[in-house]
Design a protein around this motif. Structure first.
Motif, mmCIF file in Angstrom:
data_model
loop_
_atom_site.group_PDB
_atom_site.id
_atom_site.type_symbol
_atom_site.label_atom_id
_atom_site.label_comp_id
_atom_site.label_asym_id
_atom_site.label_seq_id
_atom_site.Cartn_x
_atom_site.Cartn_y
_atom_site.Cartn_z
ATOM 1 N N UNK A 27 31.341 -11.101 -17.321
ATOM 2 C CA UNK A 27 32.584 -11.759 -16.925
ATOM 3 C C UNK A 27 32.778 -11.697 -15.414
ATOM 4 N N UNK A 28 32.479 -10.543 -14.832
ATOM 5 C CA UNK A 28 32.599 -10.411 -13.376
ATOM 6 C C UNK A 28 31.593 -11.304 -12.670
ATOM 7 N N UNK A 29 30.376 -11.365 -13.180
ATOM 8 C CA UNK A 29 29.352 -12.220 -12.580
ATOM 9 C C UNK A 29 29.786 -13.676 -12.645
ATOM 10 N N UNK A 30 30.282 -14.096 -13.798
ATOM 11 C CA UNK A 30 30.730 -15.478 -13.962
ATOM 12 C C UNK A 30 31.902 -15.783 -13.022
ATOM 13 N N UNK A 31 32.832 -14.842 -12.909
ATOM 14 C CA UNK A 31 34.009 -15.042 -12.060
ATOM 15 C C UNK A 31 33.627 -15.122 -10.585
ATOM 16 N N UNK A 32 32.734 -14.240 -10.166
ATOM 17 C CA UNK A 32 32.293 -14.221 -8.766
ATOM 18 C C UNK A 32 31.442 -15.453 -8.463
ATOM 19 N N UNK A 36 28.359 -16.250 -4.485
ATOM 20 C CA UNK A 36 28.993 -15.048 -3.941
ATOM 21 C C UNK A 36 28.252 -13.786 -4.378
ATOM 22 N N UNK A 37 27.751 -13.779 -5.599
ATOM 23 C CA UNK A 37 26.965 -12.624 -6.060
ATOM 24 C C UNK A 37 25.730 -12.474 -5.186
ATOM 25 N N UNK A 60 24.389 -16.839 -15.557
ATOM 26 C CA UNK A 60 25.747 -17.304 -15.832
ATOM 27 C C UNK A 60 25.728 -18.400 -16.902
ATOM 28 N N UNK A 61 24.743 -19.297 -16.803
ATOM 29 C CA UNK A 61 24.653 -20.402 -17.763
ATOM 30 C C UNK A 61 23.952 -20.005 -19.069
#
Length: 85
Positions: A27-32, A36-37, A60-61
Motif C-alpha cells: 500500500x505504501x509503495x502504491x501510494x508513493x 518517488x520510490x 505496483x501493477x
C-alpha cells in the motif's frame, strides 16, 4: 523476507532498501508510486538503474517489468533520463 519481496520484481535486497526509506507495505509503495520510490532509493543507492524503476512500476501493477506497456516504459525512461548527469 517480508511482504514486499512477494511482489513481482522485488527481491530481498530491494525490499531491504525500500524498508530503509520507509516503504514497508504494498500500500505504501502504491501510494508513493514508482517514481518517488525510485528517487528515495537513488538517494541511498546511487547505482539504482532504470530497471529498478521498471521493477517498482511492475510491482505496483502486479506484473513482471518485462510486461509493462511500451507507453509506460517510455514515460519511465523519460523520467529516468531527466536525472542522468
Amino acid at each position: 523476507m517480508g511482504n514486499l519481496a512477494k511482489l513481482p520484481n522485488i527481491g530481498e535486497v530491494v525490499e531491504q532498501q525500500l524498508n530503509e526509506v520507509g516503504i514497508t507495505t504494498y500500500e505504501q509503495l502504491r501510494e508513493v508510486g514508482s517514481k518517488q520510490a525510485w528517487l528515495k532509493i537513488k538517494a541511498i543507492d546511487p547505482s539504482a538503474c532504470i530497471h529498478r524503476l521498471y521493477a517498482f512500476e511492475g510491482a505496483i501493477q502486479g506484473i513482471k517489468k518485462s510486461q509493462l506497456p511500451a507507453g509506460t516504459k517510455a514515460e519511465l525512461k523519460d523520467f529516468y533520463n531527466s536525472f542522468k548527469g
